[in-house]
Enzyme design. Structure first.
Site: not given
Ligand code: COA
Length: 260
Positions: A66, A112, A115, A135
């Site tokens: 999400a 999500g 999910e 989460e």
């Molecule tokens: N919500 C909003 N933005 C998200 C996102 C999410 N769930 N997951 C990734 N993004 C965005 C990042 O903020 C980033 O945006 P920016 O370039 O404007 O800063 C972009 O997507 C790229 O992500 P980034 O974190 O730079 O890539 P990465 O390869 O370093 O890491 C992940 C990849 C998936 C490990 C990391 O993005 C992450 O942990 N995301 C969140 C996962 C999460 O907790 N999901 C559950 C949500 S309830």
């Protein structure tokens, strides 16, 4: 229909729905959830669509969860509403769709994202995919059905560990857990999904709809799945597909299901 966050394409009776926010790793914001609802609904209502495949654009992510930026400031009521609306519009909606839905998990499927993959009828992953419910690392729990569907798919102990550690598993581990049915290269992912979809398409769509309802009934606490199966089994006998399927078998020819 033109969408801002997704695109859809129909080919040979298969509709592919692609979440298209690659710069945000296809994170599900409110608008994307609403567009997905509309796209799933119209594909389900479209007579030519026999199978739906859902995937993410880009090479990195199916859906990274999400959109955290949208709910970071929410209070208790807003959080409750977010989960309830999302489950109704997308996750429960997909699970209960009459048309089979395959998740083509092409990269990160987190929160999500996992999910949504779990709400689909089954999952195929590319070998770079990573799956998890992170989460609790954000101080919240899965709210789009993850605490219910993950134990159903992988068992309680594995689900508890995945949820409590907030860790990720890779595609092969997901395969060994039964979370995904197949693993292939990213290049071959959609082709494999389309091959499976083509096999499904040859069968009676009416019977498949009944089968989805009967299988789903097994996971509803207030419903006796055996009774649903009896009902759905009986209903099949009144369909044109049943008449065609059994006649074709007896005449030693391939069935041409009317889908009614
Ligand atoms: N919500 C909003 N933005 C998200 C996102 C999410 N769930 N997951 C990734 N993004 C965005 C990042 O903020 C980033 O945006 P920016 O370039 O404007 O800063 C972009 O997507 C790229 O992500 P980034 O974190 O730079 O890539 P990465 O390869 O370093 O890491 C992940 C990849 C998936 C490990 C990391 O993005 C992450 O942990 N995301 C969140 C996962 C999460 O907790 N999901 C559950 C949500 S309830």
């Amino acid at each position: 229909m033109v969408y801002n966050n997704i695109f859809t394409q129909e080919n040979n009776g298969i509709t592919t729905i692609t979440i298209n926010r690659p710069k945000k790793l296809n994170a599900l914001n409110k608008e994307t959830i609403s567009e997905l609802h509309d796209a799933f609904k119209s594909a389900d209502q479209d007579k030519t669509t026999k199978v739906i495949v859902v995937t993410g654009s880009g090479e990195k992510a199916f859906i990274a969860g999400a959109d955290i930026s949208e709910f970071a400031h929410f209070n208790v009521d807003e959080g409750t509403e977010l989960a309830a609306k999302g489950q109704e519009l997308l996750f429960d909606f997909v699970q209960n769709l009459s048309t089979p839905v395959i998740a083509a998990v092409n990269g990160f499927a987190l929160g999500g994202g996992l999910e949504l993959a779990m709400a689909c009828h089954f999952r195929v992953a590319s070998d770079n995919a990573k799956m998890g419910l992170p989460e609790v690392s954000l101080g919240v729990i899965p709210g789009y059905g993850g605490t219910q569907r993950l134990p159903q798919l992988v068992g309680k102990g594995r689900a508890m560990e995945m949820i409590m550690t907030a860790g990720m598993i890779d595609a092969n581990q997901a395969l060994s857990f039964g979370l995904v049915n197949h693993v292939t290269s990213q290049e071959d992912l959609l082709d494999l999904c389309y091959k499976i979809a083509a096999k499904i398409s040859r069968n009676s769509s009416v019977a498949i709809r009944s089968a989805i309802q009967a299988v789903n009934a097994n996971y509803m606490s207030h419903v006796n799945g055996f009774n649903v199966e009896i009902q759905e089994f009986g209903n099949c006998f009144g369909t044109d597909d049943f008449a065609e399927g059994t006649t074709a078998f007896l005449e030693k020819r391939k069935a041409e299901f009317p889908g009614e």
